[in-house]
Design a protein around this motif. Structure first.
Motif, PDB file in Angstrom:
ATOM      1  N   MET A  80       0.834  -1.198   0.000  1.00 29.54           N
ATOM      2  CA  MET A  80       0.000   0.000   0.000  1.00 29.54           C
ATOM      3  C   MET A  80       0.872   1.252   0.000  1.00 29.54           C
ATOM      4  SD  MET A  80      -3.187  -0.893   0.042  1.00 29.54           S
ATOM      5  CE  MET A  80      -4.084   0.447   0.736  1.00 29.54           C
ATOM      6  N   ARG A  81       0.442   2.243  -0.755  1.00 30.08           N
ATOM      7  CA  ARG A  81       1.107   3.542  -0.757  1.00 30.08           C
ATOM      8  C   ARG A  81       0.060   4.613  -0.588  1.00 30.08           C
ATOM      9  NH1 ARG A  81       4.350   4.084  -6.124  1.00 30.08           N
ATOM     10  NH2 ARG A  81       2.306   3.590  -6.908  1.00 30.08           N
ATOM     11  N   ARG A  82       0.489   5.777  -0.157  1.00 32.51           N
ATOM     12  CA  ARG A  82      -0.414   6.910  -0.033  1.00 32.51           C
ATOM     13  C   ARG A  82      -0.365   7.726  -1.322  1.00 32.51           C
ATOM     14  NH1 ARG A  82      -2.619   9.215   4.357  1.00 32.51           N
ATOM     15  NH2 ARG A  82      -2.623   7.873   6.160  1.00 32.51           N
ATOM     16  N   LEU A  83      -1.504   8.317  -1.638  1.00 29.38           N
ATOM     17  CA  LEU A  83      -1.592   9.207  -2.782  1.00 29.38           C
ATOM     18  C   LEU A  83      -0.994  10.552  -2.381  1.00 29.38           C
ATOM     19  CD1 LEU A  83      -2.745   9.254  -5.659  1.00 29.38           C
ATOM     20  CD2 LEU A  83      -4.860  10.131  -4.703  1.00 29.38           C
ATOM     21  N   THR A  84      -0.034  11.017  -3.149  1.00 27.33           N
ATOM     22  CA  THR A  84       0.583  12.304  -2.822  1.00 27.33           C
ATOM     23  C   THR A  84      -0.402  13.432  -3.133  1.00 27.33           C
ATOM     24  OG1 THR A  84       1.527  12.635  -5.028  1.00 27.33           O
ATOM     25  CG2 THR A  84       2.869  11.387  -3.435  1.00 27.33           C
ATOM     26  N   PRO A  85      -0.259  14.572  -2.466  1.00 31.69           N
ATOM     27  CA  PRO A  85      -1.144  15.709  -2.768  1.00 31.69           C
ATOM     28  C   PRO A  85      -1.071  16.131  -4.242  1.00 31.69           C
ATOM     29  CG  PRO A  85      -0.011  16.094  -0.694  1.00 31.69           C
ATOM     30  CD  PRO A  85       0.591  14.855  -1.310  1.00 31.69           C
ATOM     31  N   LYS A  86       0.107  16.041  -4.840  1.00 34.49           N
ATOM     32  CA  LYS A  86       0.259  16.402  -6.255  1.00 34.49           C
ATOM     33  C   LYS A  86      -0.556  15.453  -7.138  1.00 34.49           C
ATOM     34  CE  LYS A  86       3.741  16.682  -9.885  1.00 34.49           C
ATOM     35  NZ  LYS A  86       5.143  16.441 -10.224  1.00 34.49           N
ATOM     36  N   ASN A  87      -0.477  14.139  -6.875  1.00 35.13           N
ATOM     37  CA  ASN A  87      -1.236  13.164  -7.659  1.00 35.13           C
ATOM     38  C   ASN A  87      -2.740  13.286  -7.407  1.00 35.13           C
ATOM     39  OD1 ASN A  87       1.026  12.159  -8.892  1.00 35.13           O
ATOM     40  ND2 ASN A  87       1.265  10.433  -7.503  1.00 35.13           N
ATOM     41  N   ALA A  88      -3.126  13.591  -6.165  1.00 33.24           N
ATOM     42  CA  ALA A  88      -4.541  13.790  -5.843  1.00 33.24           C
ATOM     43  C   ALA A  88      -5.095  14.985  -6.623  1.00 33.24           C
ATOM     44  CB  ALA A  88      -4.731  13.993  -4.345  1.00 33.24           C
ATOM     45  N   ALA A  89      -4.314  16.059  -6.690  1.00 33.69           N
ATOM     46  CA  ALA A  89      -4.741  17.236  -7.448  1.00 33.69           C
ATOM     47  C   ALA A  89      -4.842  16.918  -8.933  1.00 33.69           C
ATOM     48  CB  ALA A  89      -3.770  18.396  -7.212  1.00 33.69           C
ATOM     49  N   LEU A  90      -3.893  16.158  -9.452  1.00 34.04           N
ATOM     50  CA  LEU A  90      -3.920  15.765 -10.860  1.00 34.04           C
ATOM     51  C   LEU A  90      -5.158  14.925 -11.160  1.00 34.04           C
ATOM     52  CD1 LEU A  90      -2.562  15.605 -13.657  1.00 34.04           C
ATOM     53  CD2 LEU A  90      -1.356  13.576 -12.821  1.00 34.04           C
ATOM     54  N   ILE A  91      -5.467  13.973 -10.286  1.00 30.10           N
ATOM     55  CA  ILE A  91      -6.656  13.134 -10.470  1.00 30.10           C
ATOM     56  C   ILE A  91      -7.918  13.986 -10.432  1.00 30.10           C
ATOM     57  CG2 ILE A  91      -8.062  11.335  -9.377  1.00 30.10           C
ATOM     58  CD1 ILE A  91      -5.386   9.960  -8.636  1.00 30.10           C
ATOM     59  N   ALA A  92      -7.974  14.947  -9.510  1.00 25.95           N
ATOM     60  CA  ALA A  92      -9.147  15.818  -9.406  1.00 25.95           C
ATOM     61  C   ALA A  92      -9.336  16.644 -10.678  1.00 25.95           C
ATOM     62  CB  ALA A  92      -9.022  16.733  -8.192  1.00 25.95           C
ATOM     63  N   VAL A  93      -8.252  17.170 -11.222  1.00 25.45           N
ATOM     64  CA  VAL A  93      -8.334  17.973 -12.451  1.00 25.45           C
ATOM     65  C   VAL A  93      -8.760  17.097 -13.633  1.00 25.45           C
ATOM     66  CG1 VAL A  93      -6.958  19.270 -14.146  1.00 25.45           C
ATOM     67  CG2 VAL A  93      -6.727  19.758 -11.694  1.00 25.45           C
ATOM     68  N   VAL A  94      -8.173  15.914 -13.755  1.00 23.96           N
ATOM     69  CA  VAL A  94      -8.531  15.007 -14.855  1.00 23.96           C
ATOM     70  C   VAL A  94      -9.999  14.597 -14.747  1.00 23.96           C
ATOM     71  CG1 VAL A  94      -8.123  12.696 -15.812  1.00 23.96           C
ATOM     72  CG2 VAL A  94      -6.190  14.187 -15.290  1.00 23.96           C
TER      73      VAL A  94
END
Length: 143
Positions: free
Chosen positions: A97-111
């Protein structure tokens, strides 16, 4: 207890909305599919197939074409793949298991936002489509 609660809820909703028996059985099959999957039974797949195809039909009839497409072109194929893998008893490797980084979370939200806007816009051109942007949101976030 949960099964009885959800079955009672299904009966209540069916009566209150004056829905037909087909809608009731689609709802019930979804509840049973989840229950069977939680119990580890392969019979969740036939129950899920009925639920997915039934819900696709109900979505089409109610002008929810995004939901129709999601069930027919995403859930049905993944259900077939899941059934085949289950039958082969494929267990795969253990995943760390890994945590979603804030940068990746923001990218997913934008996509997701862009995909919702694009799909909603496309669905809005279908004259009989009900709530194109809500339909788009449920589809994109489900995938």
């Amino acid at each position: 207890m949960w099964l009885l609660l959800f079955c009672a809820m299904a009966v209540f909703i069916t009566i209150m909305t004056k829905d037909n028996l087909f809608g009731f059985f689609v709802f019930l099959s979804g509840v049973l599919c989840v229950l069977l999957a939680a119990k580890g039974s392969i019979f969740n797949y036939p129950m899920g197939a009925f639920n997915t195809l039934g819900y696709a039909y109900l979505s089409w009839e109610n002008g929810l074409y995004g939901e129709w497409g999601l069930n027919l072109f995403f859930y049905c194929p993944t259900m077939v793949i899941g059934f085949m893998l289950w039958r082969k008893h494929v267990t795969g490797d253990i995943v760390k298991m890994r945590r979603l980084t804030p940068k990746n979370a923001a990218l997913i939200a934008v996509v997701c936002a862009l995909c919702i806007a694009g799909l909603g816009f496309a669905l809005s051109f279908i004259p009989t489509q009900n709530t194109p942007y809500i339909d788009a949101a449920t589809n994109v976030l489900s995938v």
